[in-house]
Structure formats: structure tokens, C-alpha cells
Scaffold this motif. Sequence first.
Motif: not given
Length: 122
Positions: A62-65, A72-74, A94-97, A101-104
Motif C-alpha cells: 500500500x505504501x509503495x502504491x 506518477x501524478x506529478x 490510469x493513476x486514478x484507477x 482499485x488499491x483503496x477498494x
Amino acid sequence: MALITFFSLHGQALGKYFELRWFLIAHITAGGGALVMGFIQFWPKLRKYSWKLHRVIGLLYLMAILVSSLCAMVLAFSTAYEVNWAYAFSLQVWVGVWISSTAIAFLCCLAKKISDPSGMDG
């Protein structure tokens, strides 16, 4: 030879990414770590061996994500627009997905709404 030049981190090798080189390095490092840890998390023998280790690797994942996706957003909001608008927008989606997905998945783990496809959960 070109790979060694890239790792030298000078402007000629990195081009447009030189100003954001630390974001790029963090994105690549954390993203690579997330790929490895994600693969390990689905290894059934790990869960059978130690749930505690499985959870620790999951938190590291999770921390790595988080690190990789923020970097990636920057990168997507800065250098990707030099390629074109559609490319930058697709990277942002793609970053949002990736984050969503990780949060879900994390929320499902907290709520214990998961099943083990290997049949080892019960």
C-alpha cells in the motif's frame, strides 16, 4: 551502455525528466516494489505460512502504491503534456484507477470481505 548513461542522472540522459528526476526515480522504485510485493501477496504458501508476514507485505504494498502513484501524478501533470494532451490525460486516468482499485481492495480487507480462491480460507 545507454542504461548506464540513464543511471548517471544528468540532463542529457534524462531529457525532459531531469527537473523531476527524483519523482521519476521514486516512481520507478516504488512501482517495481509494488509489482513484486503484489505478486508475493497472491502466493498461497505465504498466507498459509504466516498471516502476519502477509499483512506486513500488504502494508508495504500500500505504501509503495501511494508513493508510486503520487509521483506518477506529478509526472503526468508536468512532463506528459509535452507529448500531447490525450497521453497526459490517459496517464492521469490510469493513476486514478491504480489508487482507486488499491483503496477498494484495502477497504475490503479491513471489512474482511475477501475470499481465498485457493480454498485455503476455511
